[in-house]
Design a protein around this motif. Sequence first.
Motif, mmCIF file in Angstrom:
data_model
loop_
_atom_site.group_PDB
_atom_site.id
_atom_site.type_symbol
_atom_site.label_atom_id
_atom_site.label_comp_id
_atom_site.label_asym_id
_atom_site.label_seq_id
_atom_site.Cartn_x
_atom_site.Cartn_y
_atom_site.Cartn_z
ATOM 1 N N ASP A 268 0.824 -1.217 0.000
ATOM 2 C CA ASP A 268 0.000 0.000 0.000
ATOM 3 C C ASP A 268 0.859 1.269 0.000
ATOM 4 O O ASP A 268 0.545 2.254 -0.663
ATOM 5 C CB ASP A 268 -1.008 -0.005 1.175
ATOM 6 N N VAL A 269 1.967 1.211 0.731
ATOM 7 C CA VAL A 269 2.860 2.370 0.771
ATOM 8 C C VAL A 269 3.549 2.547 -0.585
ATOM 9 O O VAL A 269 3.689 3.665 -1.090
ATOM 10 C CB VAL A 269 3.913 2.213 1.904
ATOM 11 N N THR A 275 2.471 6.762 -7.154
ATOM 12 C CA THR A 275 1.620 7.877 -7.577
ATOM 13 C C THR A 275 2.387 9.197 -7.475
ATOM 14 O O THR A 275 2.262 10.068 -8.334
ATOM 15 C CB THR A 275 0.365 7.969 -6.671
ATOM 16 N N VAL A 276 3.164 9.331 -6.410
ATOM 17 C CA VAL A 276 3.954 10.559 -6.237
ATOM 18 C C VAL A 276 4.912 10.725 -7.417
ATOM 19 O O VAL A 276 5.009 11.807 -8.008
ATOM 20 C CB VAL A 276 4.739 10.518 -4.903
ATOM 21 N N LEU A 277 5.593 9.637 -7.781
ATOM 22 C CA LEU A 277 6.545 9.705 -8.894
ATOM 23 C C LEU A 277 5.835 10.063 -10.201
ATOM 24 O O LEU A 277 6.331 10.869 -10.990
ATOM 25 C CB LEU A 277 7.284 8.374 -9.045
ATOM 26 N N GLU A 278 4.647 9.477 -10.399
ATOM 27 C CA GLU A 278 3.861 9.793 -11.603
ATOM 28 C C GLU A 278 3.551 11.286 -11.670
ATOM 29 O O GLU A 278 3.654 11.917 -12.721
ATOM 30 C CB GLU A 278 2.537 8.996 -11.598
ATOM 31 N N PHE A 463 6.259 11.492 1.683
ATOM 32 C CA PHE A 463 7.470 11.222 0.920
ATOM 33 C C PHE A 463 8.505 12.275 1.296
ATOM 34 O O PHE A 463 8.157 13.356 1.779
ATOM 35 C CB PHE A 463 7.200 11.201 -0.595
ATOM 36 N N GLN A 464 9.752 11.895 1.093
ATOM 37 C CA GLN A 464 10.835 12.774 1.495
ATOM 38 C C GLN A 464 11.680 13.185 0.296
ATOM 39 O O GLN A 464 11.979 12.359 -0.566
ATOM 40 C CB GLN A 464 11.732 12.045 2.506
ATOM 41 N N LEU A 465 12.046 14.459 0.254
ATOM 42 C CA LEU A 465 13.024 14.937 -0.718
ATOM 43 C C LEU A 465 14.265 15.381 0.033
ATOM 44 O O LEU A 465 14.166 16.058 1.060
ATOM 45 C CB LEU A 465 12.456 16.120 -1.515
ATOM 46 N N ALA A 481 5.773 22.431 -5.595
ATOM 47 C CA ALA A 481 5.158 22.173 -6.907
ATOM 48 C C ALA A 481 4.194 20.991 -6.815
ATOM 49 O O ALA A 481 3.110 21.003 -7.402
ATOM 50 C CB ALA A 481 6.236 21.904 -7.946
ATOM 51 N N TYR A 482 4.601 19.980 -6.049
ATOM 52 C CA TYR A 482 3.750 18.804 -5.858
ATOM 53 C C TYR A 482 2.450 19.202 -5.152
ATOM 54 O O TYR A 482 1.357 18.817 -5.565
ATOM 55 C CB TYR A 482 4.515 17.752 -5.052
ATOM 56 N N GLU A 483 2.590 19.986 -4.094
ATOM 57 C CA GLU A 483 1.404 20.421 -3.338
ATOM 58 C C GLU A 483 0.454 21.247 -4.200
ATOM 59 O O GLU A 483 -0.755 21.092 -4.149
ATOM 60 C CB GLU A 483 1.837 21.271 -2.147
ATOM 61 N N ARG A 484 1.042 22.148 -4.999
ATOM 62 C CA ARG A 484 0.223 22.995 -5.865
ATOM 63 C C ARG A 484 -0.594 22.176 -6.839
ATOM 64 O O ARG A 484 -1.751 22.487 -7.101
ATOM 65 C CB ARG A 484 1.117 23.896 -6.694
ATOM 66 N N MET A 485 0.041 21.140 -7.377
ATOM 67 C CA MET A 485 -0.638 20.296 -8.349
ATOM 68 C C MET A 485 -1.892 19.695 -7.710
ATOM 69 O O MET A 485 -2.946 19.627 -8.322
ATOM 70 C CB MET A 485 0.308 19.196 -8.790
#
Lengths: 490, 93
Positions: A268-269, A275-278, A463-465, A481-485
């Motif tokens: 599940d993780v 999805t994050v990578l997509e 997720f971590q950057l 940018a991810y959050e905005r999307m």
Amino acid sequence: MIRELHQKLINREITATELAEQYFAVIEKKDGDLNAYLTLTKELALEQAKKVDEKIARGEAIELLEGIPGGIKDLILLEGVRSTGGSKILDNYIAPYDATVVEKLREVGAVFLGKTNCDEFAMGSSGENSAYGQTKNPHDLTRVPGGTSSGSAAAMGAGMAAWTLGTDTGGSSRQPAAFCGVVGLKPTYGRISRYGVMAAASSLEQIGIITGSVEDAAIVLSAVSGRDRFDATTGDSFDKKFEDYLTGDVSGMKIGIIKEHLSGLREDVKKVMETVLEKYKKLGAEIVEIELPHNKYALPAYYIINFSEISSNLARYDGVKYGMRSDDKKETDLTDADFVEEKNLLETYLDTRQYNLGAEVKRRIMLGTYALSAGYYDAYYLRAQKVRTLIKQEFEKVLQEVDMVLTPTTPTPAFKIGENTNDPLQMYLEDIFTVTANILGVPAISVPAGTVPVDGKDLPIGFQLMGKWFDEENLLRAADAYERMLIDKK
Amino acid sequence: MISRDEVKHIAALARVGLDEKEIEKFSKDLSSILDWISELETVDVTGVEPTAHITGIVNRMREDKAHEFENKAGIVKLFPEEKNGYDKVKSVM
């Protein structure tokens, strides 16, 4: 959120006093269950808020953080307020001065709601090591909020603050942020002064920032970062406003992933991470597979360094200068002075530390003392510092190919209270993805990635950057940018 | 394996008092944690310099000048035992 609140303040839709009162009302309603705050500073908060209201009434401009209420981890000193660091040994400790971060937040007019609960002296991954009771996860009260900045993350997750400060020695801001569904930032080593923060592992730790959004983390970072004459590790200060770099544009950005990290995850993780990578691909970023063969040694190296530095730093808690002292006269039931032999200095040291430090703190002091003792220094601490060099060299090479590295923040969502308490080693393994950034000193951020259903509840994961040294601009830009999307889609 | 005697010795060095139960528990805990950490022995570190400071900042100098601390009373209040404005400690000898 901070920007919206700021707009409301300058549009006079709400006063700073009302805003603070609103947060105290939420705290009153929820914190009985959550135990995120150890001390509330209502009088101070209302005094600070009043000043902001007067300024607005005079028609003066206010800063973004001015009048915005937040919480401060109990490991960070706020003058005149009790600061325990989650430990019984500082049960009676009233901070005699402000930490540099607190001073800076005062200068920009932020409002202080109180001090937040944490694992004792920043040791733990679950909040279970606080001497002042377990903080609960706002998403499921039977689960841990993560640690060690447990109260700061739980307060954010429950809407009991607009921003909070934590600390991050091995993931202590990012992991609880992931468990509570909020953003946790560990800046570059030396970005923020640690003066006035109780020291645990000095070569690893930074102040952490826990907020509801990446932009909020950037706003707080702009306010608290910079060189400080009281912390020799701090880098040069500049007038950058990190929030100005959040353009939403990540096209052409190269994000590295470590294959083994993802393949070893539970299903599940893993799905959420995919999805994050997509989403990053859709935003125009390029996902690149990288290798960090020595990274598997980061966790044991981290813990040797952690234990060793802790055993040295915590020698200061000896009942001599401040804090609790276990004195025979106060402890014994005997009233006849003739029967009470005065404890000598050594006995006072031993008893003070035996009765006022928690099990995990003692365990780490013991491990560190062992690792630093004659004959073992080369095999443990020195070797760990050499492994640290190898991991750093590898990461530097990787950064020639990619701009940042993406991993899960934790291998699992929040675990049950009590699930890992009997096995300290199992608890240490919780930090597997987060310690690398501390070993390296690079900035890293945990961003909410989604939720996974567990026992009928949706539990957040993050997720971590991890980015380049002193390059929070790009790290925050990518995270934002991810959050905005996600927001644009709503 | 870390023996009970070793645990007691380390505890004495660290100035941490332990009861019998803790000695037993720490003997077990320390052994398993040190076992796990020994994984590092497999890394070849020949010729590798240790990293003490990760960002490489060196020698931040400042003027060697004492600054007045404004809240002396706050410090004195924290003394576990105060006498005439001094911190009273146990005799060392």
